[in-house]
Design an enzyme around this catalytic site. Structure first.
Site, mmCIF file in Angstrom:
data_model
loop_
_atom_site.group_PDB
_atom_site.id
_atom_site.type_symbol
_atom_site.label_atom_id
_atom_site.label_comp_id
_atom_site.label_asym_id
_atom_site.label_seq_id
_atom_site.Cartn_x
_atom_site.Cartn_y
_atom_site.Cartn_z
ATOM 1 N N SER A 65 0.827 -1.207 0.000
ATOM 2 C CA SER A 65 0.000 0.000 0.000
ATOM 3 C C SER A 65 0.865 1.262 0.000
ATOM 4 C CB SER A 65 -0.916 0.019 1.215
ATOM 5 O OG SER A 65 -1.720 -1.131 1.252
HETATM 6 N N1 SAH Z 1 -0.826 -4.942 3.924
HETATM 7 C C1 SAH Z 1 -0.021 -5.232 2.761
HETATM 8 C C2 SAH Z 1 -0.702 -4.856 1.462
HETATM 9 C C3 SAH Z 1 -1.664 -5.883 1.129
HETATM 10 S S1 SAH Z 1 -2.316 -5.977 -0.505
HETATM 11 C C4 SAH Z 1 1.343 -4.575 2.825
HETATM 12 O O1 SAH Z 1 1.621 -3.853 3.798
HETATM 13 O O2 SAH Z 1 2.155 -4.824 1.942
HETATM 14 C C5 SAH Z 1 -3.672 -7.039 -0.056
HETATM 15 C C6 SAH Z 1 -3.303 -8.471 0.193
HETATM 16 O O3 SAH Z 1 -4.484 -9.126 0.630
HETATM 17 C C7 SAH Z 1 -2.824 -9.217 -1.037
HETATM 18 O O4 SAH Z 1 -1.564 -9.749 -0.784
HETATM 19 C C8 SAH Z 1 -3.871 -10.311 -1.227
HETATM 20 O O5 SAH Z 1 -3.334 -11.536 -1.685
HETATM 21 C C9 SAH Z 1 -4.423 -10.458 0.172
HETATM 22 N N2 SAH Z 1 -5.761 -11.039 0.296
HETATM 23 C C10 SAH Z 1 -6.852 -10.866 -0.497
HETATM 24 N N3 SAH Z 1 -7.892 -11.558 -0.002
HETATM 25 C C11 SAH Z 1 -7.466 -12.182 1.123
HETATM 26 C C12 SAH Z 1 -8.077 -13.069 2.076
HETATM 27 N N4 SAH Z 1 -9.357 -13.448 1.988
HETATM 28 N N5 SAH Z 1 -7.325 -13.523 3.108
HETATM 29 C C13 SAH Z 1 -6.026 -13.174 3.230
HETATM 30 N N6 SAH Z 1 -5.395 -12.353 2.356
HETATM 31 C C14 SAH Z 1 -6.103 -11.874 1.320
#
Ligand code: SAH
Length: 215
Positions: A65
């Site tokens: 993000s």
């Molecule tokens: N917080 C992260 C950014 C995350 S992007 C950082 O600091 O880098 C969002 C992430 O959520 C992605 O990696 C995606 O694979 C994950 N995601 C999507 N749906 C999900 C679910 N149901 N359970 C766990 N992870 C999930």
């Protein structure tokens, strides 16, 4: 070659910008932004851009993000020392590292990631940065993570179609949940009643799972 001094300068400039914009406020949150090495949470190709105020690709079609978003969500979540936190969407592990720094050694953060490869990366990044109070689990976090519930705080860093019931259930009374529904971010506060406050517009990759989007 990446010059460490340039990176440190870029980091201070970014923090200064986020404080000036009124996004970063709390002293301990600012300190966490100083301490966590974002350059260790981005792909090698993007190290020079580690402190640019943009999201960056982390592989598998996902992103780390934008620093502005991480700062805003962290302030909204209102994390405290010693708390137990669930993050849904570990991605690079950067947001988890910021929270791990704030809650300290007596706190614990569990961060769920549905993509194995990203979970492995997040785990390696968090280990390298020394956050033994952060645990990465490969799990569909749209249903929360019952095994470690209840939580003081829950943060969802992907965009959901609606607030998953499981997350509200796994939140302690007096707990807070920050989640984005389509592109609208909300703070959910659980007491005798559940209160929902609109925070602003933010763009996230989709939350995919049983209580999220189907694909
Ligand atoms: N917080 C992260 C950014 C995350 S992007 C950082 O600091 O880098 C969002 C992430 O959520 C992605 O990696 C995606 O694979 C994950 N995601 C999507 N749906 C999900 C679910 N149901 N359970 C766990 N992870 C999930």
């Amino acid at each position: 070659m990446t010059d460490v001094t340039d990176l440190m300068r870029a980091k201070e400039a970014l923090i200064y910008e986020l404080i000036n914009e009124g996004v970063l406020k709390r002293e301990d949150i600012i300190e966490a932004f100083r301490k966590v090495p974002r350059e260790d949470f981005v792909l090698a190709d993007y190290i020079d851009h580690a402190y640019d105020n943009y999201p960056l690709p982390i592989g598998e079609g996902q992103t780390i993000s934008q620093p502005l978003t991480v700062a805003f969500m962290t302030e909204a979540l209102d994390p405290k020392k010693g708390q137990k936190i669930l993050e849904v969407g570990a991605g690079s592990g950067y947001q988890a590292a910021i929270l791990a720094e704030i809650i300290g050694k007596k706190g614990k953060i569990i961060t769920a990631e549905r993509i194995q490869k990203l979970a492995d990366m997040a785990r390696a990044n968090l280990n390298k940065a020394g956050y033994s109070n952060a645990e990465v689990v490969v799990y569909d976090g749209s249903t929360g993570y019952e095994k470690e519930a209840p939580y003081d705080r829950i943060i969802v860093t992907a965009s959901a179609p609606s607030v998953p019931n499981s997350l509200v259930k796994q939140l302690k009374k007096g707990g807070k949940l920050v989640i984005t529904l389509l592109d609208e971010m909300f703070l959910i506060e659980k007491d005798d009643k559940v209160k929902k406050t609109f925070l602003g517009y933010y763009v996230f990759v989709p939350l995919i799972g049983k209580e999220g989007h189907s694909r």
